[in-house]
Design a protein around this motif. Structure first.
Motif, PDB file in Angstrom:
ATOM      1  N   GLU A  95       3.425   5.541  -1.903  1.00 48.46           N
ATOM      2  CA  GLU A  95       2.012   5.663  -2.248  1.00 48.46           C
ATOM      3  C   GLU A  95       1.511   4.245  -2.511  1.00 48.46           C
ATOM      4  O   GLU A  95       2.155   3.476  -3.218  1.00 48.46           O
ATOM      5  CB  GLU A  95       1.838   6.541  -3.485  1.00 48.46           C
ATOM      6  CG  GLU A  95       2.206   8.001  -3.254  1.00 48.46           C
ATOM      7  CD  GLU A  95       2.073   8.834  -4.513  1.00 48.46           C
ATOM      8  OE1 GLU A  95       1.397   9.865  -4.461  1.00 48.46           O
ATOM      9  OE2 GLU A  95       2.653   8.426  -5.540  1.00 48.46           O
ATOM     10  N   SER A  96       0.379   3.908  -1.940  1.00 51.44           N
ATOM     11  CA  SER A  96      -0.046   2.506  -1.944  1.00 51.44           C
ATOM     12  C   SER A  96      -0.159   1.931  -3.351  1.00 51.44           C
ATOM     13  O   SER A  96       0.163   0.763  -3.578  1.00 51.44           O
ATOM     14  CB  SER A  96      -1.392   2.372  -1.211  1.00 51.44           C
ATOM     15  OG  SER A  96      -1.255   2.725   0.142  1.00 51.44           O
ATOM     16  N   ARG A  97      -0.580   2.723  -4.293  1.00 50.95           N
ATOM     17  CA  ARG A  97      -0.733   2.190  -5.650  1.00 50.95           C
ATOM     18  C   ARG A  97       0.622   1.890  -6.293  1.00 50.95           C
ATOM     19  O   ARG A  97       0.704   1.180  -7.292  1.00 50.95           O
ATOM     20  CB  ARG A  97      -1.516   3.184  -6.519  1.00 50.95           C
ATOM     21  CG  ARG A  97      -0.840   4.537  -6.699  1.00 50.95           C
ATOM     22  CD  ARG A  97      -1.675   5.437  -7.609  1.00 50.95           C
ATOM     23  NE  ARG A  97      -1.043   6.734  -7.840  1.00 50.95           N
ATOM     24  CZ  ARG A  97      -1.200   7.798  -7.061  1.00 50.95           C
ATOM     25  NH1 ARG A  97      -1.982   7.702  -5.998  1.00 50.95           N
ATOM     26  NH2 ARG A  97      -0.591   8.938  -7.328  1.00 50.95           N
ATOM     27  N   ASN A  98       1.696   2.423  -5.700  1.00 50.07           N
ATOM     28  CA  ASN A  98       3.047   2.191  -6.235  1.00 50.07           C
ATOM     29  C   ASN A  98       3.935   1.438  -5.246  1.00 50.07           C
ATOM     30  O   ASN A  98       5.154   1.579  -5.271  1.00 50.07           O
ATOM     31  CB  ASN A  98       3.711   3.531  -6.588  1.00 50.07           C
ATOM     32  CG  ASN A  98       2.994   4.257  -7.701  1.00 50.07           C
ATOM     33  OD1 ASN A  98       2.516   3.641  -8.652  1.00 50.07           O
ATOM     34  ND2 ASN A  98       2.892   5.588  -7.573  1.00 50.07           N
ATOM     35  N   VAL A  99       3.325   0.644  -4.365  1.00 49.38           N
ATOM     36  CA  VAL A  99       4.090  -0.065  -3.354  1.00 49.38           C
ATOM     37  C   VAL A  99       5.111  -0.988  -4.022  1.00 49.38           C
ATOM     38  O   VAL A  99       4.829  -1.664  -5.011  1.00 49.38           O
ATOM     39  CB  VAL A  99       3.157  -0.868  -2.423  1.00 49.38           C
ATOM     40  CG1 VAL A  99       2.355  -1.906  -3.198  1.00 49.38           C
ATOM     41  CG2 VAL A  99       3.947  -1.519  -1.304  1.00 49.38           C
ATOM     42  N   GLY A 100       6.320  -0.989  -3.503  1.00 53.42           N
ATOM     43  CA  GLY A 100       7.380  -1.816  -4.062  1.00 53.42           C
ATOM     44  C   GLY A 100       8.157  -1.160  -5.180  1.00 53.42           C
ATOM     45  O   GLY A 100       9.204  -1.659  -5.578  1.00 53.42           O
TER      46      GLY A 100
END
Length: 557
Positions: A95-100
């Motif tokens: 999910e982009s907000r949790n990338v990495g």
């Protein structure tokens, strides 16, 4: 890496990454990624050279080790809900907000080498597994599978085929249909040095077809229409064919055969650009999709980049470095064929339109008229500088690097037109080389036992070895180089003949004519006679060349 607000030109954020050589935005510009060449750490592991940043604040969000520069960046869905990258054959989703952070989902299939996320509101992912070749057992075909995100248990569509070492996957704008261009490194039939290409069509509904092309040769380009229901393929050996297909892979219209290798719809899908760039001559054809008639043709020589403006009325062509390091610049054209603006740039690396939605520019029922060309930056307010299509700067004569920028020596100026032959004629008449004089003595010794006619035949035979050579090489070989005539001989002759527009024609009373009419010709007169003959033949060829007549390869002057 500095990030600016495109509306106000104000600096938004700055990222300190001295070795960054690649950057890439997410679809909405929320995130920016940088890539630098990988390096080894002290413990032997690779450095994290792929970094994802918040574009507004410049804060680092995630970092990864990415060895190759090809397909280095993460892929994002259009709405930026998800992003993905491939790690040792496994596609990781975040999910982009949790990338990495914690991986949200994984797509695991043995042998995955490439993947592609679809655009559209319901994103899908397509993965490619190359063909497995075996010497003893049967080879396993290449596979392209399509999955909905995040349902990776059952594929939406599955296509297997041979002759696929690598692929190019091209989605339509809705993300419902996929074109797969397959490539092989080697064409086993031997018909192409660049391998073999094929084209397949897949749909999220499960259908798949091979696109049948009626001409042998490579697939040069493929483009979907913005309506997601049609596509055009440019294919076949040159001159290539261009054909319009519907989403059922049925041909609709044949645009004919021409030297073309590029195709793009404008953002509304109304105008089609079919062109030949790269090693082709830069001809651009503009077609009306509604009537399937050609609107105009323009010449964009040396162009290596082309793209439509967001409003669909203009297209941009550019010559970029390092693809071509001379004549860099860009041109803006209207689809009616008018060159609206052009500008030269010493070194042009990249150029593009500012992005905007095509919905901001409603499509018109009628084609818009050609606009008045815009003034260029180099012109005064009263002057409009428009470079006509197809007009190129004439190439001058070649000059060695050490002589460029210097004045042409006066002794060589006469060689630019017919005076060139007059100067050679004068030099040939007044100055013979040592070798010619030495041969003269030998011929005089043989003269007692041979007739004058036989001597003349020998003389002609001595010049037969020069047949087909350019005139410069003939005289440089036999007269002007060994030894070079003194300047006090050639210069006066050149300056005298420079004032004459035509070569002098020997009259009845001229010394040359008198010598030629004599029954007893001395050796010098024979040499002059043969040179005169060669010069007349050269002038005849030059007149034929000026008239546009085709000469033999050995007759080119």
């Amino acid at each position: 890496v500095k990030i600016f607000d495109a509306s106000t030109n104000e600096l938004v954020s700055e990222i300190l990454r001295p070795n960054a050589i690649e950057i890439g935005f997410s679809p909405k510009g929320t995130y920016i990624s940088t890539w630098e060449r990988p390096s080894k750490l002290e413990d032997g592991s690779g450095s994290k050279n792929l970094t994802v940043w918040d574009a507004r604040t410049g804060n680092e969000l995630a970092s990864f080790f990415q060895k190759g520069q090809s397909n280095w960046n993460l892929q994002w869905t259009d709405g930026e809900e998800y992003c993905a990258r491939m790690v040792t054959g496994v596609v990781h989703f975040w999910e982009s907000r949790n990338v990495g952070k914690a991986v949200w989902a994984k797509l695991i299939l043995e042998g995955i080498s490439e993947f592609s996320l679809s655009p559209g509101r319901s994103p899908s992912v397509a993965v490619f597994i190359p063909e497995k070749k075996a010497r003893i057992a049967h080879s396993a075909p290449a596979i392209v599978r399509m999955f909905g995100i995040p349902n990776f248990n059952a594929p939406l569509s599955n296509q297997s085929f041979y002759k696929g070492d690598k692929v190019e996957m091209i989605w339509n704008d809705l993300g419902t249909n996929l074109l797969v261009v397959t490539h092989t490194d080697i064409d086993k039939t031997g018909k192409s040095y660049y391998g073999e290409t094929n084209l397949y069509h897949m749909s999220v509904t499960g259908s798949f077809d091979r696109v049948t092309l009626d001409k042998e040769g490579p697939i040069h380009d493929v483009a979907w229409s913005p309506n997601s229901k049609e596509f055009i393929v440019v294919y076949g050996s040159m001159p290539a064919k261009a054909t319009l297909f519907d989403h059922r892979v049925d041909p609709i219209f044949d645009f004919g055969s021409n030297p073309r290798n590029f195709v793009r719809f404008n953002p509304h899908g109304r105008i089609i650009c079919i062109a030949g760039f790269g090693n082709l001559n830069g001809t651009v054809d503009l077609w009306d999709r509604r009537t399937l008639t050609k609107i105009s043709t323009v010449q964009a020589s040396n162009a290596s980049y082309c793209n439509w403006s967001p409003d669909g009325r203009y297209f941009l062509t550019a010559t970029l470095t390092p693809r071509l390091r001379v004549d860099n610049g860009f041109k803006v054209w209207h689809y009616q064929g008018t060159l609206v603006y052009w500008e030269s740039v010493d070194e042009l690396y990249q150029i593009d339109w500012r992005p905007a939605s095509a919905e901001l520019y409603p499509i018109r029922n009628a084609l818009s008229p050609a606009p008045v060309p815009v003034k260029t930056l180099e012109t005064s307010p009263q002057e409009v500088k428009v470079k006509p299509a197809g007009v190129t700067k004439p190439a001058g004569a070649y000059r060695p690097p050490q002589l460029r920028g210097t004045a042409t020596p006066s002794i060589f100026k006469c060689f630019s037109n017919e005076h060139y032959f007059n100067c050679l004629r004068s030099a040939a008449t007044q100055a013979l080389s040592k070798n010619v004089l030495k041969n003269k003595k030998k011929r005089e010794a043989k003269k007692k036992s041979k007739e004058d006619g036989e001597d003349a035949d020998d003389e002609c035979k001595s010049f037969s070895s020069y047949e087909g050579l350019p005139i410069r090489e003939i005289f440089a070989t036999d007269i002007l180089l060994e030894p070079t005539p003194p300047l006090d001989i050639i210069a006066p002759a050149a300056s005298t003949l420079a004032s004459n527009a035509k070569p002098p024609t020997p009259g009845p009373s001229s010394p040359v004519s008198a010598a030629l009419s004599s029954s007893a010709l001395n050796e010098n007169d024979k040499k002059v006679r043969n040179i005169e003959k060669k010069l007349r033949q050269i002038m005849d060829l030059k007149e034929k060349q000026d008239k546009g007549e085709k000469l033999e390869l050995t007759q080119n002057i």
